[in-house]
Enzyme design. Structure first.
Site, PDB file in Angstrom:
ATOM      1  N   TYR A 329      28.571  42.699  34.137  1.00 23.92           N
ATOM      2  CA  TYR A 329      29.472  43.241  33.108  1.00 23.92           C
ATOM      3  C   TYR A 329      29.478  44.764  33.062  1.00 23.92           C
ATOM      4  O   TYR A 329      29.965  45.332  32.096  1.00 23.92           O
ATOM      5  CB  TYR A 329      29.043  42.769  31.713  1.00 23.92           C
ATOM      6  CG  TYR A 329      28.860  41.292  31.507  1.00 23.92           C
ATOM      7  CD1 TYR A 329      29.899  40.392  31.764  1.00 23.92           C
ATOM      8  CD2 TYR A 329      27.667  40.793  31.007  1.00 23.92           C
ATOM      9  CE1 TYR A 329      29.727  39.038  31.533  1.00 23.92           C
ATOM     10  CE2 TYR A 329      27.489  39.443  30.767  1.00 23.92           C
ATOM     11  CZ  TYR A 329      28.525  38.571  31.038  1.00 23.92           C
ATOM     12  OH  TYR A 329      28.347  37.238  30.791  1.00 23.92           O
ATOM     13  N   CYS A 356      18.124  42.159  47.386  1.00 22.69           N
ATOM     14  CA  CYS A 356      18.893  42.711  48.497  1.00 22.69           C
ATOM     15  C   CYS A 356      20.389  42.684  48.223  1.00 22.69           C
ATOM     16  O   CYS A 356      21.144  41.903  48.813  1.00 22.69           O
ATOM     17  CB  CYS A 356      18.562  41.952  49.769  1.00 22.69           C
ATOM     18  SG  CYS A 356      16.813  42.087  50.140  1.00 22.69           S
TER      19      CYS A 356
END
Ligand code: PLP
Length: 433
Positions: A329, A356
């Protein structure tokens, strides 16, 4: 107001030194303040005490059993969006007849379970769902209580991923079709029309979108009360919280500019009461974030400092798998070291996790102090949509959770082990041997 504060530079939750907790339980660690949860709940209760009302805490914001238990003890009902959430509520000591079941994709299995347990109401999202509930109720020889979720087509002015009250969102039914769908529901023999519902979105900062939605619905709600003698009007959740603030006097002013202060429960009630009281209906509230959001923090430890010609990276042991809100968000969480830390003379830095993905960051180009490996940090206001959205991505075990009440602390979720990661798979390896 919440109960996290700095005492001589050390971050406390109630009477508990968070550095001690981090050392005891390890990190990543979610810590919740029981007094803050109680205070939030009671303030909302008090604000709407002039009304016949029921607060249905939105379980999806944080579904830890011990937290649900403490809310049930305060008298809370629950807003659930899956069979799993109903199961959790019941395991935690909540009552089905104080649960409202929301969500656009309830399965037959979930609907059957909820009818058998006797939920207070299904908040229905389309005709097809009415038909399914009617059919399942019929085979069980029961009448299922329903309300229709109305989409008022108002702009909640929040992040587009958590805005739900516009026509282009997947939620609810437009006001133009509301009469038609209620008439249809009235003709289905195994349904009982119990109420009407709306919810415009989450992290709503001002009162206007709430007022706009309620005002748009009011004429229809009044009509429905006469025609179908409904019991309740649910105005949903969505009240926003503060994500950055001064924890002690002299804290920087920058946060105020970028992070406006949301409405309080008291302001919310002052504006809503005159509209809702004359209806003479039971009013339901479905708050999630505003009950639990500022009552929790995520504690993490610095594992590495990495510098390249362009940047300084402070790498911590929590990642987007533990708290996805910044990645999902573009959310901001204030970062507070648990102990006094000297300022860093150099450039702005990024606070990143070990996962990652380049999206695995908590802050970018931030004025971080001179942190060293081993230092602890708290990501503030992480109680809502934090732990519940965590995943095992990168085979990372889920964090532990601790509840603080005064000077006492309780482990409320064990830290997962590597063994837990493979629990559902390991026995199945045998079939290939
Ligand atoms: C998510 C949700 C809520 C809770 O929203 P908050 O912003 O956490 O208060 C309430 N009602 C419904 C139907 C929801 O989907």
């Amino acid at each position: 107001m919440h109960r996290f504060y700095l005492r001589e530079g050390t971050l406390y939750c109630e009477e508990q030194d968070l550095f001690e907790l981090a050392a005891q339980y390890g990190t990543p660690l979610y810590v919740y303040s029981a007094s803050t949860i109680r205070d939030n709940f009671r303030r909302l209760e008090a604000a709407f005490s002039p009304l016949n009302h029921l607060i249905c805490y939105a379980v999806k914001a944080n579904s830890n059993l011990s937290l649900l238990h403490s809310l049930a003890k305060l008298g809370s009902g629950f807003d659930i969006v899956s069979g799993g959430e109903l199961y959790r509520v019941l395991q935690a000591g909540g009552q089905a007849d104080r649960c409202v079941f929301a969500g656009v994709g309830k399965t037959r299995q979930e609907i059957q379970y909820a009818i058998e347990q006797g939920v207070y109401c299904f908040n229905v999202e389309c005709e097809g769902e009415l038909e399914t509930i009617n059919e399942i109720a019929g085979t069980l020889g029961k009448k299922a209580p329903i309300a229709i979720r109305i989409n008022p087509d108002v702009d909640a002015r929040t992040h587009r991923y958590i805005s739900t009250g516009k026509t282009h969102n997947k939620f609810g039914i437009g006001l133009d079709r509301a009469g038609e769908i209620y008439s249809y529901a009235a003709r289905l023999p195994n349904l009982q029309i119990r109420g009407i519902q709306t919810h415009i979105g989450s992290q709503v900062l001002s009162i206007q979108p709430f007022l706009e939605a309620i005002q748009k619905l009011l004429p229809f709600v009044k009509q429905l009360k006469e025609d179908s003698s409904i019991e309740f009007f649910s105005v949903g959740g969505g009240v926003g919280i503060v994500y950055a603030e001064a924890l002690e006097s002299g804290s920087p002013e920058w946060w105020q500019k970028t992070h406006p202060t949301p409405i309080t429960f008291e302001e919310y009630a002052a504006e809503l009461l005159p509209l809702l009281a004359p209806l003479g209906l039971k009013i339901l509230f479905e708050p999630g974030r505003s009950i639990i959001g500022n009552a929790g923090v995520l504690i993490t430890q610095v594992v590495q400092i990495k510098k390249n010609p362009a940047k300084r990276f402070v790498i911590v042991d929590s990642g987007m798998n533990d708290l996805i809100r910044p990645a999902l968000y573009e959310a901001f969480h204030q970062v507070v070291p648990l102990k006094p830390t000297p300022p860093h003379p150099g450039d702005l830095a990024d606070l990143v996790g070990p996962v990652c993905e380049s999206g695995d960051f908590f802050l970018q180009d931030a004025k971080l102090p001179d942190l060293k490996p081993g230092d602890y940090l708290a990501l503030m206001s992480a109680g809502a949509y934090g732990f519940v959205m965590s995943s095992h991505y990168n085979s990372r075990p889920l964090a532990a959770e601790v509840l603080v009440d005064g000077s006492r602390s309780f482990l409320i979720r064990e830290r997962e082990s590597w063994k837990d990661l493979i629990r559902a798979e390991s026995a199945l390896l045998a079939q290939f041997q």
